[in-house]
Design a protein around this motif. Structure first.
Motif, PDB file in Angstrom:
ATOM      1  N   GLN A 126      -6.957  -4.190  16.225  1.00  0.00           N
ATOM      2  CA  GLN A 126      -8.216  -3.502  15.932  1.00  0.00           C
ATOM      3  C   GLN A 126      -8.846  -4.072  14.670  1.00  0.00           C
ATOM      4  OE1 GLN A 126      -9.851  -1.291  17.741  1.00  0.00           O
ATOM      5  NE2 GLN A 126     -11.495  -0.975  16.261  1.00  0.00           N
ATOM      6  N   ALA A 127      -8.032  -4.345  13.661  1.00  0.00           N
ATOM      7  CA  ALA A 127      -8.536  -4.939  12.426  1.00  0.00           C
ATOM      8  C   ALA A 127      -9.179  -6.295  12.713  1.00  0.00           C
ATOM      9  CB  ALA A 127      -7.406  -5.082  11.416  1.00  0.00           C
ATOM     10  N   ARG A 128      -8.526  -7.100  13.548  1.00  0.00           N
ATOM     11  CA  ARG A 128      -9.062  -8.422  13.877  1.00  0.00           C
ATOM     12  C   ARG A 128     -10.389  -8.293  14.595  1.00  0.00           C
ATOM     13  NH1 ARG A 128     -10.852 -12.890  14.102  1.00  0.00           N
ATOM     14  NH2 ARG A 128     -11.474 -11.961  12.129  1.00  0.00           N
ATOM     15  N   SER A 129     -10.502  -7.295  15.483  1.00  0.00           N
ATOM     16  CA  SER A 129     -11.758  -7.097  16.208  1.00  0.00           C
ATOM     17  C   SER A 129     -12.875  -6.647  15.269  1.00  0.00           C
ATOM     18  CB  SER A 129     -11.573  -6.066  17.328  1.00  0.00           C
ATOM     19  OG  SER A 129     -11.506  -4.752  16.808  1.00  0.00           O
ATOM     20  N   GLU A 130     -12.510  -6.149  14.093  1.00  0.00           N
ATOM     21  CA  GLU A 130     -13.503  -5.702  13.120  1.00  0.00           C
ATOM     22  C   GLU A 130     -13.700  -6.731  12.008  1.00  0.00           C
ATOM     23  OE1 GLU A 130     -12.925  -1.753  11.698  1.00  0.00           O
ATOM     24  OE2 GLU A 130     -12.561  -0.915  13.693  1.00  0.00           O
ATOM     25  N   GLY A 131     -13.171  -7.945  12.200  1.00  0.00           N
ATOM     26  CA  GLY A 131     -13.404  -9.001  11.227  1.00  0.00           C
ATOM     27  C   GLY A 131     -12.371  -9.099  10.123  1.00  0.00           C
ATOM     28  N   LEU A 132     -11.331  -8.263  10.181  1.00  0.00           N
ATOM     29  CA  LEU A 132     -10.292  -8.265   9.155  1.00  0.00           C
ATOM     30  C   LEU A 132      -9.042  -8.980   9.661  1.00  0.00           C
ATOM     31  CD1 LEU A 132     -10.650  -4.532   8.063  1.00  0.00           C
ATOM     32  CD2 LEU A 132     -11.494  -6.530   6.795  1.00  0.00           C
ATOM     33  N   TYR A 133      -8.185  -9.358   8.731  1.00  0.00           N
ATOM     34  CA  TYR A 133      -6.908  -9.998   9.054  1.00  0.00           C
ATOM     35  C   TYR A 133      -5.777  -9.164   8.486  1.00  0.00           C
ATOM     36  CZ  TYR A 133      -9.396 -14.223  10.503  1.00  0.00           C
ATOM     37  OH  TYR A 133     -10.208 -15.112  11.158  1.00  0.00           O
ATOM     38  N   VAL A 134      -4.627  -9.239   9.147  1.00  0.00           N
ATOM     39  CA  VAL A 134      -3.435  -8.495   8.722  1.00  0.00           C
ATOM     40  C   VAL A 134      -2.264  -9.466   8.614  1.00  0.00           C
ATOM     41  CG1 VAL A 134      -1.790  -6.668   9.324  1.00  0.00           C
ATOM     42  CG2 VAL A 134      -4.235  -6.367   9.821  1.00  0.00           C
ATOM     43  N   HIS A 135      -1.518  -9.354   7.521  1.00  0.00           N
ATOM     44  CA  HIS A 135      -0.284 -10.122   7.363  1.00  0.00           C
ATOM     45  C   HIS A 135       0.845  -9.129   7.093  1.00  0.00           C
ATOM     46  CE1 HIS A 135       1.829 -13.985   6.000  1.00  0.00           C
ATOM     47  NE2 HIS A 135       2.725 -13.019   5.874  1.00  0.00           N
ATOM     48  N   GLN A 136       1.823  -9.094   7.987  1.00  0.00           N
ATOM     49  CA  GLN A 136       2.943  -8.166   7.848  1.00  0.00           C
ATOM     50  C   GLN A 136       4.099  -8.822   7.096  1.00  0.00           C
ATOM     51  OE1 GLN A 136       3.814  -6.177  11.677  1.00  0.00           O
ATOM     52  NE2 GLN A 136       1.899  -7.062  12.432  1.00  0.00           N
ATOM     53  N   MET A 137       4.798  -8.007   6.317  1.00  0.00           N
ATOM     54  CA  MET A 137       5.889  -8.510   5.478  1.00  0.00           C
ATOM     55  C   MET A 137       7.120  -7.625   5.608  1.00  0.00           C
ATOM     56  SD  MET A 137       3.629  -9.119   2.040  1.00  0.00           S
ATOM     57  CE  MET A 137       2.474  -7.790   2.415  1.00  0.00           C
ATOM     58  N   GLY A 138       8.269  -8.276   5.560  1.00  0.00           N
ATOM     59  CA  GLY A 138       9.530  -7.533   5.545  1.00  0.00           C
ATOM     60  C   GLY A 138      10.248  -7.658   4.219  1.00  0.00           C
ATOM     61  N   GLY A 139       9.782  -8.567   3.360  1.00  0.00           N
ATOM     62  CA  GLY A 139      10.438  -8.787   2.067  1.00  0.00           C
ATOM     63  C   GLY A 139       9.902  -7.860   0.992  1.00  0.00           C
ATOM     64  N   PHE A 140      10.525  -6.699   0.849  1.00  0.00           N
ATOM     65  CA  PHE A 140      10.137  -5.755  -0.212  1.00  0.00           C
ATOM     66  C   PHE A 140      11.316  -4.837  -0.506  1.00  0.00           C
ATOM     67  CE2 PHE A 140       9.288  -3.599   3.734  1.00  0.00           C
ATOM     68  CZ  PHE A 140       9.514  -2.256   3.505  1.00  0.00           C
ATOM     69  N   ASP A 141      11.273  -4.208  -1.659  1.00  0.00           N
ATOM     70  CA  ASP A 141      12.334  -3.314  -2.109  1.00  0.00           C
ATOM     71  C   ASP A 141      12.110  -1.929  -1.483  1.00  0.00           C
ATOM     72  OD1 ASP A 141      14.047  -1.603  -3.495  1.00  0.00           O
ATOM     73  OD2 ASP A 141      13.830  -2.685  -5.390  1.00  0.00           O
ATOM     74  N   ARG A 142      12.889  -1.606  -0.489  1.00  0.00           N
ATOM     75  CA  ARG A 142      12.691  -0.344   0.219  1.00  0.00           C
ATOM     76  C   ARG A 142      12.975   0.867  -0.661  1.00  0.00           C
ATOM     77  NH1 ARG A 142      13.131  -4.226   3.586  1.00  0.00           N
ATOM     78  NH2 ARG A 142      12.420  -4.092   5.765  1.00  0.00           N
ATOM     79  N   GLN A 143      14.002   0.752  -1.491  1.00  0.00           N
ATOM     80  CA  GLN A 143      14.321   1.888  -2.347  1.00  0.00           C
ATOM     81  C   GLN A 143      13.221   2.136  -3.367  1.00  0.00           C
ATOM     82  OE1 GLN A 143      16.957   3.954  -1.758  1.00  0.00           O
ATOM     83  NE2 GLN A 143      15.826   5.228  -3.206  1.00  0.00           N
ATOM     84  N   ALA A 144      12.607   1.056  -3.851  1.00  0.00           N
ATOM     85  CA  ALA A 144      11.495   1.220  -4.795  1.00  0.00           C
ATOM     86  C   ALA A 144      10.331   1.952  -4.139  1.00  0.00           C
ATOM     87  CB  ALA A 144      11.046  -0.146  -5.309  1.00  0.00           C
ATOM     88  N   ILE A 145      10.076   1.646  -2.876  1.00  0.00           N
ATOM     89  CA  ILE A 145       9.010   2.344  -2.150  1.00  0.00           C
ATOM     90  C   ILE A 145       9.386   3.810  -1.951  1.00  0.00           C
ATOM     91  CG2 ILE A 145       7.848   2.529   0.082  1.00  0.00           C
ATOM     92  CD1 ILE A 145       6.766   0.264  -1.596  1.00  0.00           C
ATOM     93  N   ARG A 146      10.638   4.073  -1.584  1.00  0.00           N
ATOM     94  CA  ARG A 146      11.075   5.473  -1.407  1.00  0.00           C
ATOM     95  C   ARG A 146      10.880   6.268  -2.692  1.00  0.00           C
ATOM     96  NH1 ARG A 146      15.706   2.840   0.848  1.00  0.00           N
ATOM     97  NH2 ARG A 146      15.685   2.837   3.132  1.00  0.00           N
ATOM     98  N   ASP A 147      11.274   5.669  -3.807  1.00  0.00           N
ATOM     99  CA  ASP A 147      11.180   6.369  -5.092  1.00  0.00           C
ATOM    100  C   ASP A 147       9.724   6.534  -5.535  1.00  0.00           C
ATOM    101  OD1 ASP A 147      13.939   6.410  -5.087  1.00  0.00           O
ATOM    102  OD2 ASP A 147      14.145   4.691  -6.442  1.00  0.00           O
ATOM    103  N   SER A 148       8.927   5.493  -5.366  1.00  0.00           N
ATOM    104  CA  SER A 148       7.542   5.531  -5.845  1.00  0.00           C
ATOM    105  C   SER A 148       6.702   6.558  -5.101  1.00  0.00           C
ATOM    106  CB  SER A 148       6.898   4.148  -5.701  1.00  0.00           C
ATOM    107  OG  SER A 148       7.510   3.207  -6.551  1.00  0.00           O
ATOM    108  N   PHE A 149       6.998   6.743  -3.819  1.00  0.00           N
ATOM    109  CA  PHE A 149       6.174   7.642  -3.011  1.00  0.00           C
ATOM    110  C   PHE A 149       6.942   8.881  -2.547  1.00  0.00           C
ATOM    111  CE2 PHE A 149       4.255   3.420  -2.687  1.00  0.00           C
ATOM    112  CZ  PHE A 149       2.948   3.717  -3.049  1.00  0.00           C
ATOM    113  N   GLU A 150       8.132   9.079  -3.093  1.00  0.00           N
ATOM    114  CA  GLU A 150       8.926  10.282  -2.838  1.00  0.00           C
ATOM    115  C   GLU A 150       9.058  10.553  -1.332  1.00  0.00           C
ATOM    116  OE1 GLU A 150       7.068  13.405  -5.049  1.00  0.00           O
ATOM    117  OE2 GLU A 150       7.669  12.591  -7.008  1.00  0.00           O
ATOM    118  N   LEU A 151       9.494   9.529  -0.612  1.00  0.00           N
ATOM    119  CA  LEU A 151       9.675   9.688   0.831  1.00  0.00           C
ATOM    120  C   LEU A 151      10.852  10.610   1.104  1.00  0.00           C
ATOM    121  CD1 LEU A 151       9.110   6.034   2.106  1.00  0.00           C
ATOM    122  CD2 LEU A 151       7.452   7.899   1.872  1.00  0.00           C
ATOM    123  N   SER A 152      10.716  11.405   2.131  1.00  0.00           N
ATOM    124  CA  SER A 152      11.754  12.363   2.479  1.00  0.00           C
ATOM    125  C   SER A 152      12.831  11.702   3.329  1.00  0.00           C
ATOM    126  CB  SER A 152      11.157  13.549   3.234  1.00  0.00           C
ATOM    127  OG  SER A 152      10.586  13.110   4.461  1.00  0.00           O
TER     128      SER A 152
END
Length: 250
Positions: A179-205
């Protein structure tokens, strides 16, 4: 006897309905009404938001996929850039259609186990996500217009596991990427990130599992990339042939 037969035929003919032009009259009238009557102008459905994204068309861009069968333009022109336009910003409501596409993705038993953290460049949330990126991802993702954490709800309301949550999240991400591409945008997906840092930063349950991060934006200048990444950006695209990925085709 002949006279009686003649009379009988005449009486039967009188009783029989006319199956000639009269029988077709209602049909002809209907066709004339449909063809001849002026149609009222169609009203365009009001958009859910005022932002009207551009609709890109397939071009001779060398990044456009060479396919063995016709596919949608949003598929053929979809690829994952690293060079994003650092001056681009998203107007209010610009991502609504993108994530509406995700909302209507398929899921096991309609559990809809996808959740998203959307952060626009310049926000505190964007800085948190960027800081959690690892390796080369930190070298380029900061120029994206938005960063999105794709989260899977791996537990249901009773605390039972949802084994297809990650799979269903992937379907939702694929939907919003196209859908993003059809609207002129591009998406790049990534798997290289600190999952625990994301859990802590956004208080995921418990049960909320960050699976991937996606960068969204417009194409930028490849000269802004380090040499190694620039080579990847300009390298020819390729895919395995269908005959290799289809195991059985009875």
């Amino acid at each position: 006897m002949a006279a009686q037969r003649t009379l009988s035929v005449r009486r039967n003919a009188a009783r029989a309905p006319d199956r000639g032009n009269n029988a077709r009259a209602p049909v002809v009238a209907l066709l004339q009404t449909r063809r001849g009557s002026p149609r009222a102008p169609r009203r365009r459905r009001a958009s859910a938001h005022p932002y009207e994204p551009p609709r890109p068309k397939r071009t001779d861009d060398p990044r456009t996929a060479t396919t063995s069968a016709p596919v949608l333009d949003s598929i053929a022109t979809r690829w994952s850039p690293r060079a994003f336009d650092a001056d681009h910003s998203l107007p209010e409501g610009a991502l609504r259609g993108v994530f509406e596409a995700a909302r209507w993705s398929a899921s096991a038993s309609n559990t809809q186990p996808w959740r998203f953290i959307i952060a626009r460049r310049g926000s505190e949330s964007f800085a948190k996500i960027e800081a959690a990126l690892m390796g080369f991802n930190q070298a380029w993702a900061g120029t994206a217009t938005a960063l999105v954490v794709n989260v899977a709800e791996t537990l249901d309301v009773e605390g039972d596991e949802q084994p297809w949550a990650a799979y269903d999240l992937g379907q939702a991400v694929a939907s919003y990427s196209l859908q993003a591409r059809s609207e002129g945008l591009y998406v790049h997906q990534m798997g290289g990130f600190d999952r625990q840092a994301i859990r802590d930063s956004f208080e995921l349950s418990a049960g909320q599992e960050p699976i991937s991060v996606a960068a969204i934006g417009l194409l930028g200048d490849t000269d802004q990339l380090p040499d190694a990444l620039r080579e990847r950006e300009l390298a020819p695209r390729s895919r395995r042939p269908l005959e290799e990925i289809v195991l059985v085709n009875d």
